[in-house]
Design a protein around this motif. Structure first.
Motif, PDB file in Angstrom:
ATOM      1  N   PRO A 193      46.174  17.367  24.917  1.00  0.00           N
ATOM      2  CA  PRO A 193      44.864  16.704  24.833  1.00  0.00           C
ATOM      3  C   PRO A 193      43.682  17.671  24.872  1.00  0.00           C
ATOM      4  O   PRO A 193      42.646  17.409  24.275  1.00  0.00           O
ATOM      5  CB  PRO A 193      44.874  15.780  26.052  1.00  0.00           C
ATOM      6  N   ARG A 194      43.857  18.805  25.541  1.00  0.00           N
ATOM      7  CA  ARG A 194      42.769  19.783  25.578  1.00  0.00           C
ATOM      8  C   ARG A 194      42.505  20.373  24.200  1.00  0.00           C
ATOM      9  O   ARG A 194      41.363  20.664  23.855  1.00  0.00           O
ATOM     10  CB  ARG A 194      43.080  20.874  26.602  1.00  0.00           C
ATOM     11  N   SER A 195      43.554  20.557  23.427  1.00  0.00           N
ATOM     12  CA  SER A 195      43.379  21.063  22.063  1.00  0.00           C
ATOM     13  C   SER A 195      42.678  20.022  21.195  1.00  0.00           C
ATOM     14  O   SER A 195      41.790  20.352  20.397  1.00  0.00           O
ATOM     15  CB  SER A 195      44.735  21.421  21.452  1.00  0.00           C
ATOM     16  N   THR A 196      43.073  18.749  21.364  1.00  0.00           N
ATOM     17  CA  THR A 196      42.417  17.672  20.623  1.00  0.00           C
ATOM     18  C   THR A 196      40.949  17.595  20.996  1.00  0.00           C
ATOM     19  O   THR A 196      40.082  17.444  20.136  1.00  0.00           O
ATOM     20  CB  THR A 196      43.105  16.327  20.919  1.00  0.00           C
ATOM     21  N   LEU A 197      40.659  17.693  22.295  1.00  0.00           N
ATOM     22  CA  LEU A 197      39.266  17.641  22.765  1.00  0.00           C
ATOM     23  C   LEU A 197      38.445  18.761  22.137  1.00  0.00           C
ATOM     24  O   LEU A 197      37.321  18.528  21.680  1.00  0.00           O
ATOM     25  CB  LEU A 197      39.235  17.756  24.286  1.00  0.00           C
ATOM     26  N   ALA A 198      38.999  19.954  22.085  1.00  0.00           N
ATOM     27  CA  ALA A 198      38.263  21.087  21.512  1.00  0.00           C
ATOM     28  C   ALA A 198      37.956  20.846  20.042  1.00  0.00           C
ATOM     29  O   ALA A 198      36.850  21.140  19.567  1.00  0.00           O
ATOM     30  CB  ALA A 198      39.066  22.378  21.690  1.00  0.00           C
ATOM     31  N   ARG A 199      38.904  20.281  19.305  1.00  0.00           N
ATOM     32  CA  ARG A 199      38.692  20.031  17.873  1.00  0.00           C
ATOM     33  C   ARG A 199      37.634  18.948  17.656  1.00  0.00           C
ATOM     34  O   ARG A 199      36.753  19.090  16.791  1.00  0.00           O
ATOM     35  CB  ARG A 199      40.003  19.602  17.217  1.00  0.00           C
ATOM     36  N   ILE A 200      37.723  17.868  18.437  1.00  0.00           N
ATOM     37  CA  ILE A 200      36.763  16.785  18.266  1.00  0.00           C
ATOM     38  C   ILE A 200      35.365  17.246  18.654  1.00  0.00           C
ATOM     39  O   ILE A 200      34.381  16.951  17.954  1.00  0.00           O
ATOM     40  CB  ILE A 200      37.191  15.561  19.103  1.00  0.00           C
ATOM     41  N   LEU A 201      35.259  17.964  19.750  1.00  0.00           N
ATOM     42  CA  LEU A 201      33.944  18.439  20.191  1.00  0.00           C
ATOM     43  C   LEU A 201      33.331  19.384  19.163  1.00  0.00           C
ATOM     44  O   LEU A 201      32.124  19.339  18.906  1.00  0.00           O
ATOM     45  CB  LEU A 201      34.072  19.135  21.547  1.00  0.00           C
ATOM     46  N   GLU A 202      34.159  20.217  18.553  1.00  0.00           N
ATOM     47  CA  GLU A 202      33.659  21.123  17.512  1.00  0.00           C
ATOM     48  C   GLU A 202      33.046  20.340  16.352  1.00  0.00           C
ATOM     49  O   GLU A 202      31.981  20.702  15.835  1.00  0.00           O
ATOM     50  CB  GLU A 202      34.800  22.001  17.008  1.00  0.00           C
ATOM     51  N   GLN A 203      33.695  19.244  15.963  1.00  0.00           N
ATOM     52  CA  GLN A 203      33.181  18.427  14.862  1.00  0.00           C
ATOM     53  C   GLN A 203      31.877  17.724  15.238  1.00  0.00           C
ATOM     54  O   GLN A 203      30.944  17.645  14.440  1.00  0.00           O
ATOM     55  CB  GLN A 203      34.235  17.404  14.454  1.00  0.00           C
ATOM     56  N   LEU A 204      31.813  17.211  16.464  1.00  0.00           N
ATOM     57  CA  LEU A 204      30.595  16.536  16.906  1.00  0.00           C
ATOM     58  C   LEU A 204      29.430  17.510  17.015  1.00  0.00           C
ATOM     59  O   LEU A 204      28.300  17.192  16.604  1.00  0.00           O
ATOM     60  CB  LEU A 204      30.839  15.845  18.251  1.00  0.00           C
TER      61      LEU A 204
END
Length: 321
Positions: free
Chosen positions: A10-21
């Motif tokens: 989930p931390r990897s997913t969070l990093a990817r989503i935050l980068e897009q936002l």
């Protein structure tokens, strides 16, 4: 967009989503913006890994990019998305063509048109496919207008629209949808869907984070506010993102100018000078900004054509001879 792998931590997913936002709104808008976007990224990360009924309300200035955000969220969670202006809802509930058509737009495979009669056959069971729904213009159905409490039929109509939103925001309720007069009603469940509300709420405080009590103060019923979810202030995209958005529009118009034999330069420099949208004579929101940059290029090209020039610099109002 980087693919979301459910096997990822989930931390990897969070990093990817935050980068897009952050890319969508710019990292130059301050720590408060990053906190809002990080909170949103956490909510979306949880939904990607553990789908649930995500509810939230965005207080957003006009033209701040709600449509862009909705499309980004839909692409992140890989769900179909639809925008429903709440001012168009019937006061008596979620019936009629609008909500039925919204369901059909989200899940067209469930609706079958007869080859001969051309009538549409609607589902006969509960439609439970997850979706992303944006209930827009929430401020337009508040019980206050320009700071004054509405009364009589105007207040009753708006309160009716607020009441009609309760089932779609309540994960335990199914929407009873009447697609048309000839079809039987069917149920639409949004239990694992993302339902976002958005409104400008110009009368709400702008110098601090908003609370549910603030939404009640500007005219939403306590029953509705209780179902809205957390209140997030949606930021206006930062300067770098505004420039990036404008640059895309400028490139499109530049290509058209080339077909007319006019070369346009100074695009990068001009895009970097664009101010933040706001209540100014120039432009209000992002759409107004795009209209303004398009007009700037077209006027410059028009001057060049009138004066029989083949080159114009956007940073020079006179252009080159």
């Amino acid at each position: 967009m980087p693919s979301m792998n459910l096997d990822d931590d989930p931390r990897s997913t969070l990093a990817r989503i935050l980068e897009q936002l952050l890319h969508a709104f710019g990292t130059d808008a301050g720590p408060d913006v990053e906190r809002v976007l990080t909170t949103l990224a956490l909510a979306l990360t949880r939904h990607v890994h553990e789908p649930y009924a995500l509810r939230a309300v965005f207080v957003a200035p006009a033209g701040s990019g709600k449509t862009r955000l909705l499309r980004l969220i839909a692409s992140i969670v890989r769900l179909p998305a639809v925008i429903i202006p709440v001012v168009d809802l019937a006061e008596t509930g979620w019936r009629g063509a609008q909500i039925g058509d919204a369901c059909r737009l989200l899940h067209p495979s469930l609706f079958v048109r007869d080859e001969f009669s051309r009538r549409i056959t609607v589902p006969t069971t509960t439609v439970a496919l997850p979706s992303v729904v944006l209930l827009d213009e929430l401020d337009k159905i508040s019980l206050r207008h320009a700071g004054i409490a509405l009364e009589g039929s105007a207040a009753a109509a708006r309160l009716g629209k607020q009441q009609s939103l309760l089932p779609v925001l309540d994960p335990e309720s199914d929407l009873l949808v009447q697609y048309d007069d000839a079809s039987a009603p069917f149920r639409w469940s949004l239990r694992n869907s993302i339902v976002l509300c958005a409104g400008a709420f110009a009368m709400a405080p702008s110098d601090r984070a908003l609370t549910p009590a603030d939404l009640i103060d500007v005219g939403l019923s306590s029953e509705l506010v209780d179902r809205l979810g957390p209140v997030w202030m949606l930021p206006m995209p930062g300067a770098s993102t505004r420039a990036s958005i404008a640059r895309i529009k400028l490139r499109d118009v530049e290509a058209f100018a080339l077909r007319l034999g006019v070369t346009v330069t100074g695009i990068e420099a001009y895009a970097a000078t664009l101010p933040a949208p706001g209540d100014t004579p120039d432009f209000i929101g992002l759409r107004g900004l795009l209209h303004a940059v398009t007009q700037r290029v077209l006027e410059a090209v028009a001057d060049a054509l009138t004066q029989q020039r083949t080159h114009v610099d956007l940073m020079d109002a006179r252009g080159d001879a």
